[in-house]
Design a protein around this motif. Structure first.
Motif, PDB file in Angstrom:
ATOM      1  N   PHE A 207      -5.124 -50.967 -19.993  1.00 49.82           N
ATOM      2  CA  PHE A 207      -5.066 -52.313 -20.570  1.00 49.82           C
ATOM      3  C   PHE A 207      -4.587 -53.321 -19.545  1.00 49.82           C
ATOM      4  N   ARG A 208      -5.296 -54.423 -19.448  1.00 44.55           N
ATOM      5  CA  ARG A 208      -4.856 -55.468 -18.525  1.00 44.55           C
ATOM      6  C   ARG A 208      -5.062 -56.824 -19.163  1.00 44.55           C
ATOM      7  N   ALA A 209      -3.991 -57.574 -19.195  1.00 42.28           N
ATOM      8  CA  ALA A 209      -4.067 -58.912 -19.775  1.00 42.28           C
ATOM      9  C   ALA A 209      -4.686 -59.854 -18.746  1.00 42.28           C
ATOM     10  N   GLU A 210      -5.917 -59.530 -18.362  1.00 43.80           N
ATOM     11  CA  GLU A 210      -6.604 -60.331 -17.349  1.00 43.80           C
ATOM     12  C   GLU A 210      -7.008 -61.661 -17.971  1.00 43.80           C
ATOM     13  N   LYS A 211      -6.553 -62.739 -17.380  1.00 42.92           N
ATOM     14  CA  LYS A 211      -6.945 -64.039 -17.918  1.00 42.92           C
ATOM     15  C   LYS A 211      -8.271 -64.505 -17.308  1.00 42.92           C
ATOM     16  N   ARG A 216     -16.828 -58.888 -14.881  1.00 41.81           N
ATOM     17  CA  ARG A 216     -16.325 -57.570 -14.475  1.00 41.81           C
ATOM     18  C   ARG A 216     -14.990 -57.195 -15.077  1.00 41.81           C
ATOM     19  N   HIS A 217     -14.429 -58.050 -15.889  1.00 42.56           N
ATOM     20  CA  HIS A 217     -13.096 -57.765 -16.411  1.00 42.56           C
ATOM     21  C   HIS A 217     -13.065 -57.640 -17.925  1.00 42.56           C
ATOM     22  N   LEU A 218     -12.528 -56.539 -18.376  1.00 36.54           N
ATOM     23  CA  LEU A 218     -12.250 -56.333 -19.792  1.00 36.54           C
ATOM     24  C   LEU A 218     -10.735 -56.261 -19.918  1.00 36.54           C
TER      25      LEU A 218
HETATM   26 MG    MG Z   1      -7.598 -56.739 -11.273  1.00 29.02          MG
END
Ligand code: MG
Ligand code: ATP
Length: 431
Positions: A207-211, A216-218
């Motif tokens: 899990f990543r709270a990618e803003k 390419r980002h979930l």
């Molecule tokens: Mg990253």
């Protein structure tokens, strides 16, 4: 009569069989009509002719709709012109359930957001079926690769008490009287695994709270993370390239139909045979500037940089020895140049970006304590991690391969969200 799957019809030519599935579409030509139907394993054209089918079945023509659930029986015939190469001379159709409202997904073009909102139904479509099957094979290939190479599966926990690489991309959850974080990497636990078992891996959701709202980002994605004792950076890269080579080979062997549905150029995939090119970060920067980029030494590569780099090769590219200050605290420094960390990223061809990140880990306890301090991380939560250096420290390495990015590249899908059954992004938590 035997109930069979569409994918196995080659074994039933000339025989009467029963299939259970759903109507995909209906088409009429003169006095006969066709029902294209799906059973989850493929598509099949049923031919309905008066006299061959029961009268009741023949009269269903106007009554069937897309996604009606039906049980169908008839005789299997080889028919190269037909979808899947076979057709069914229909004798009887039993309707299990009639759709009473129009099915939202029709053959016409829908926007990506509409389709994502109907993901629970969209998964039934041919393209999505193909992508999910490729994903399944990739998962199986990954497990087979590690299982047959002496690795032990050691699942890392999903709730963690410490932040591996800072807290900015962590999801914090309430955990009784305290806070916990959802894991963004199982690596630290694999390091414990490697010193207990030699070679281990974990494979699960991260899990990543990618803003970042990129293709390419979930916020929830699957990663496989092997970790190996007595393995240095070079051998680590060999494991990484062999894993990717193995996955591609497996997909080419088992998913030719799916790749055809996806109109994937398989020649590109066939050339993915190890060894892969390995260049240093410094060489990569030079390659960028030689190709007209104004990239500044010391930064991490952005998506356009990765694309430019990958275009120079027809195989995945491994970039190693990075400026230490942009890499995590646990990365071992290069003995030849203390400013460099023994990290490696693997960039997929065709502009699909980074699929692997990894490296050799710091095995000296004093240096590691120093780095943790330097990164402003509290020492206490890393006490157990430091024990791994206190008791029987050895050179060790590992990496993480992102499942969805790998599947996106193999399938040639533009956006990573189509490669996971129910994607989670900044703006999507349903369905
Ligand atoms: Mg990253
Ligand atoms: P990026 O710079 O592209 O965000 P990263 O450097 O954060 O990637 P790592 O921490 O090295 O990535 O994670 C290992 C692998 O996990 C990546 O190479 C990638 O394949 C995958 N990955 C990382 N973040 C995501 C994400 N948000 N969604 C999907 N896959 C991801």
């Amino acid at each position: 009569m035997e109930t069979v799957n569409i994918k196995d019809l080659d074994q039933y030519v000339g025989q009467d069989v029963e299939l259970k599935g759903w109507v995909y579409s209906i088409r009429t030509i003169g006095k006969i009509w066709f029902v294209i139907f799906r059973d989850g394993t493929g598509l099949l054209q049923g031919v309905v002719v008066k006299g061959e089918a029961t009268d009741e079945t023949f009269s269903l023509e106007q009554k069937l709709h897309q996604e009606d659930s039906i049980i169908i029986n008839g005789i299997v015939r080889k028919e190269p012109r037909s979808v899947g190469g076979y057709e069914l001379g229909v004798k009887e159709i039993k309707v299990v359930n009639h759709v009473t409202e129009e099915y939202p997904i029709t053959p016409k073009e829908h926007g990506a957001d509409f389709l994502m909102s109907n993901r629970h139904l969209w998964l039934r479509s041919k393209r999505q079926n193909a992508i999910m099957r490729v994903r399944h094979q990739v998962v199986k290939a990954i497990r087979d690769y590690f299982d047959s190479n002496g690795f032990t599966l050691i699942d890392s926990p999903i709730f963690t008490g410490n932040a591996v690489e800072g807290t900015t991309t962590l999801f914090e959850v309430e955990y009784f009287e305290r806070s916990a974080y959802l894991t963004q990497s199982g690596q630290l636990y694999q390091e414990a695994g490697a010193t207990a078992f030699g070679k281990t891996y974990c494979f699960g959701p991260t899990f990543r709270a990618e803003k970042s709202k990129t293709r390419r980002h979930l916020t929830e994605f699957w990663m496989v993370e092997p970790e190996m004792a007595y393995v240095d950076l070079d051998e680590n890269m060999t494991w990484a390239e062999n894993l990717v080579g193995f996955i591609i080979k497996r997909v080419l062997e088992y998913c030719i139909t799916e790749l055809a549905v996806l109109e994937r150029d398989t020649a590109q995939l066939e050339s993915i045979v190890p060894p892969f090119p390995r260049i240093t970060y410094d060489e990569a920067v030079k390659l960028l500037t030689d190709n007209g980029s104004d990239f500044e030494y010391g930064n991490d590569f952005g998506a356009p940089d990765e694309t430019l780099l990958s275009e120079q090769y027809d195989k995945p590219l491994m970039i190693h020895r990075w400026p230490a200050n942009i890499k995590a605290f646990y990365m071992k420094r290069d003995e030849q140049n203390n400013k460099l960390a023994l990290g490696v990223d693997m960039i997929a061809p065709e502009g699909y970006g980074e699929i692997i990140g990894g490296g050799q880990r710091e095995d000296d306890i004093d240096i590691l304590i120093d780095r943790i301090r330097h990164h402003d991380l509290p020492l206490e939560p890393f006490k157990w991690y430091l024990d791994l250096r206190k008791y029987g420290s050895v050179p060790h390495s590992g990496f993480g391969l992102g499942l969805e990015r790998t599947v996106a590249w193999i399938c040639g899908t533009k956006h990573i969200r189509e490669t996971i059954p129910f994607p989670r992004t900044m703006s999507r938590l349903e369905p």
